[in-house]
Design a protein around this motif. Structure first.
Motif, PDB file in Angstrom:
ATOM      1  N   ARG A   1       0.823  -1.209   0.000  1.00 47.77           N
ATOM      2  CA  ARG A   1       0.000   0.000   0.000  1.00 47.77           C
ATOM      3  C   ARG A   1       0.862   1.266   0.000  1.00 47.77           C
ATOM      4  O   ARG A   1       0.521   2.268  -0.624  1.00 47.77           O
ATOM      5  N   ARG A   2       1.997   1.214   0.667  1.00 46.31           N
ATOM      6  CA  ARG A   2       2.898   2.378   0.709  1.00 46.31           C
ATOM      7  C   ARG A   2       3.598   2.614  -0.629  1.00 46.31           C
ATOM      8  O   ARG A   2       4.150   3.681  -0.851  1.00 46.31           O
ATOM      9  N   LYS A   3       3.597   1.619  -1.504  1.00 47.76           N
ATOM     10  CA  LYS A   3       4.297   1.724  -2.786  1.00 47.76           C
ATOM     11  C   LYS A   3       3.386   2.175  -3.927  1.00 47.76           C
ATOM     12  O   LYS A   3       3.849   2.439  -5.021  1.00 47.76           O
ATOM     13  N   VAL A   4       2.076   2.228  -3.674  1.00 49.68           N
ATOM     14  CA  VAL A   4       1.131   2.588  -4.725  1.00 49.68           C
ATOM     15  C   VAL A   4       1.271   4.076  -5.035  1.00 49.68           C
ATOM     16  O   VAL A   4       1.303   4.907  -4.136  1.00 49.68           O
ATOM     17  N   GLY A   5       1.357   4.365  -6.323  1.00 47.82           N
ATOM     18  CA  GLY A   5       1.466   5.752  -6.776  1.00 47.82           C
ATOM     19  C   GLY A   5       0.410   6.036  -7.818  1.00 47.82           C
ATOM     20  O   GLY A   5      -0.764   5.708  -7.628  1.00 47.82           O
ATOM     21  N   ASP A   6       0.837   6.584  -8.948  1.00 47.16           N
ATOM     22  CA  ASP A   6      -0.117   6.974  -9.984  1.00 47.16           C
ATOM     23  C   ASP A   6      -0.377   5.866 -11.006  1.00 47.16           C
ATOM     24  O   ASP A   6      -0.901   6.111 -12.079  1.00 47.16           O
ATOM     25  N   GLN A   7       0.017   4.637 -10.672  1.00 45.78           N
ATOM     26  CA  GLN A   7      -0.261   3.496 -11.552  1.00 45.78           C
ATOM     27  C   GLN A   7      -0.792   2.332 -10.722  1.00 45.78           C
ATOM     28  O   GLN A   7      -0.502   2.224  -9.541  1.00 45.78           O
ATOM     29  N   PRO A   8      -1.590   1.448 -11.339  1.00 46.77           N
ATOM     30  CA  PRO A   8      -2.105   0.288 -10.598  1.00 46.77           C
ATOM     31  C   PRO A   8      -0.967  -0.633 -10.162  1.00 46.77           C
ATOM     32  O   PRO A   8       0.077  -0.709 -10.827  1.00 46.77           O
ATOM     33  N   VAL A   9      -1.162  -1.316  -9.055  1.00 47.94           N
ATOM     34  CA  VAL A   9      -0.171  -2.255  -8.524  1.00 47.94           C
ATOM     35  C   VAL A   9      -0.887  -3.555  -8.173  1.00 47.94           C
ATOM     36  O   VAL A   9      -1.984  -3.532  -7.619  1.00 47.94           O
ATOM     37  N   GLU A  10      -0.255  -4.679  -8.510  1.00 48.72           N
ATOM     38  CA  GLU A  10      -0.762  -5.985  -8.098  1.00 48.72           C
ATOM     39  C   GLU A  10       0.252  -6.624  -7.162  1.00 48.72           C
ATOM     40  O   GLU A  10       1.459  -6.533  -7.401  1.00 48.72           O
ATOM     41  N   LEU A  11      -0.240  -7.271  -6.120  1.00 56.85           N
ATOM     42  CA  LEU A  11       0.592  -7.979  -5.152  1.00 56.85           C
ATOM     43  C   LEU A  11       0.384  -9.467  -5.358  1.00 56.85           C
ATOM     44  O   LEU A  11      -0.749  -9.953  -5.303  1.00 56.85           O
ATOM     45  N   TRP A  12       1.469 -10.197  -5.610  1.00 54.26           N
ATOM     46  CA  TRP A  12       1.415 -11.632  -5.876  1.00 54.26           C
ATOM     47  C   TRP A  12       2.292 -12.382  -4.887  1.00 54.26           C
ATOM     48  O   TRP A  12       3.347 -11.898  -4.482  1.00 54.26           O
ATOM     49  N   CYS A  13       1.838 -13.580  -4.516  1.00 56.61           N
ATOM     50  CA  CYS A  13       2.639 -14.528  -3.745  1.00 56.61           C
ATOM     51  C   CYS A  13       2.656 -15.804  -4.575  1.00 56.61           C
ATOM     52  O   CYS A  13       1.634 -16.494  -4.685  1.00 56.61           O
ATOM     53  N   ASP A  14       3.772 -16.074  -5.219  1.00 55.50           N
ATOM     54  CA  ASP A  14       3.921 -17.181  -6.156  1.00 55.50           C
ATOM     55  C   ASP A  14       2.911 -16.989  -7.282  1.00 55.50           C
ATOM     56  O   ASP A  14       2.940 -15.977  -7.957  1.00 55.50           O
ATOM     57  N   LYS A  15       1.978 -17.913  -7.465  1.00 60.47           N
ATOM     58  CA  LYS A  15       1.003 -17.809  -8.555  1.00 60.47           C
ATOM     59  C   LYS A  15      -0.343 -17.273  -8.085  1.00 60.47           C
ATOM     60  O   LYS A  15      -1.319 -17.288  -8.823  1.00 60.47           O
ATOM     61  N   ARG A  16      -0.398 -16.784  -6.864  1.00 55.72           N
ATOM     62  CA  ARG A  16      -1.646 -16.310  -6.260  1.00 55.72           C
ATOM     63  C   ARG A  16      -1.643 -14.792  -6.175  1.00 55.72           C
ATOM     64  O   ARG A  16      -0.771 -14.187  -5.560  1.00 55.72           O
ATOM     65  N   ARG A  17      -2.640 -14.170  -6.818  1.00 53.92           N
ATOM     66  CA  ARG A  17      -2.761 -12.712  -6.684  1.00 53.92           C
ATOM     67  C   ARG A  17      -3.410 -12.432  -5.340  1.00 53.92           C
ATOM     68  O   ARG A  17      -4.520 -12.876  -5.052  1.00 53.92           O
ATOM     69  N   VAL A  18      -2.702 -11.681  -4.504  1.00 51.59           N
ATOM     70  CA  VAL A  18      -3.173 -11.367  -3.156  1.00 51.59           C
ATOM     71  C   VAL A  18      -4.115 -10.175  -3.178  1.00 51.59           C
ATOM     72  O   VAL A  18      -5.186 -10.194  -2.565  1.00 51.59           O
ATOM     73  N   LYS A  19      -3.729  -9.125  -3.895  1.00 49.56           N
ATOM     74  CA  LYS A  19      -4.536  -7.893  -3.910  1.00 49.56           C
ATOM     75  C   LYS A  19      -4.159  -7.055  -5.119  1.00 49.56           C
ATOM     76  O   LYS A  19      -3.029  -7.078  -5.571  1.00 49.56           O
ATOM     77  N   GLN A  20      -5.148  -6.323  -5.609  1.00 45.79           N
ATOM     78  CA  GLN A  20      -4.928  -5.370  -6.688  1.00 45.79           C
ATOM     79  C   GLN A  20      -5.233  -3.983  -6.139  1.00 45.79           C
ATOM     80  O   GLN A  20      -6.272  -3.775  -5.501  1.00 45.79           O
ATOM     81  N   PHE A  21      -4.321  -3.044  -6.360  1.00 44.87           N
ATOM     82  CA  PHE A  21      -4.478  -1.680  -5.854  1.00 44.87           C
ATOM     83  C   PHE A  21      -4.731  -0.732  -7.018  1.00 44.87           C
ATOM     84  O   PHE A  21      -4.021  -0.774  -8.025  1.00 44.87           O
ATOM     85  N   SER A  22      -5.707   0.133  -6.872  1.00 47.64           N
ATOM     86  CA  SER A  22      -5.946   1.179  -7.859  1.00 47.64           C
ATOM     87  C   SER A  22      -4.922   2.283  -7.651  1.00 47.64           C
ATOM     88  O   SER A  22      -4.415   2.461  -6.536  1.00 47.64           O
ATOM     89  N   PRO A  23      -4.640   3.041  -8.704  1.00 48.35           N
ATOM     90  CA  PRO A  23      -3.697   4.154  -8.530  1.00 48.35           C
ATOM     91  C   PRO A  23      -4.245   5.184  -7.543  1.00 48.35           C
ATOM     92  O   PRO A  23      -5.456   5.342  -7.404  1.00 48.35           O
TER      93      PRO A  23
END
Length: 88
Positions: free
Chosen positions: A56-78
Motif C-alpha cells: 500500500r505504501r508503494k502505490v502511486g499513480d499506476q495500478p499495482v498488483e501484489l502476488w505470492c507465487d502464482k496467487r494474486r493477493v490484492k490489486q491496488f488502484s492508482p
C-alpha cells in the motif's frame, strides 16, 4: 520448549525471537489495470496482511498488483492526486 514426552525441543533463533518464516511477494507495477507490466519489486513479509501494508505504501499513480507465487493477493488502484487547495 518440550514435546509431548517431556523431551526438550531445540528452537531456532528466529523462533526464539518470535519471528516466523518469511514469505516472498512480488509487486507488479502496471501501466493500466489490465496491463502491461511496467516493472516489479520483490518484498518479503510474514503474511499477507504485512505484505498488503508494505504494498500500500508503494502505490502511486499506476495500478499495482501484489502476488505470492502464482496467487494474486490484492490489486491496488492508482492513488489519485489530491486537488489543489484552491478551486475555481
Amino acid at each position: 520448549m518440550w514435546d509431548n514426552r517431556g523431551v526438550a525441543i531445540e528452537r531456532s533463533a528466529s523462533d526464539q525471537m518470535g519471528i516466523g518464516a518469511m514469505s516472498y511477494y512480488r509487486l507488479l507495477f502496471m501501466k493500466a489495470v489490465d496491463g502491461p507490466v511496467m516493472g516489479s519489486e520483490e518484498i518479503s513479509a510474514r503474511d499477507d496482511v504485512e505484505a498488503v501494508r508494505i504494498a500500500r505504501r508503494k502505490v502511486g499513480d499506476q495500478p499495482v498488483e501484489l502476488w505470492c507465487d502464482k496467487r494474486r493477493v490484492k490489486q491496488f488502484s492508482p492513488v489519485q492526486p489530491s486537488g489543489s487547495a484552491f478551486s475555481f
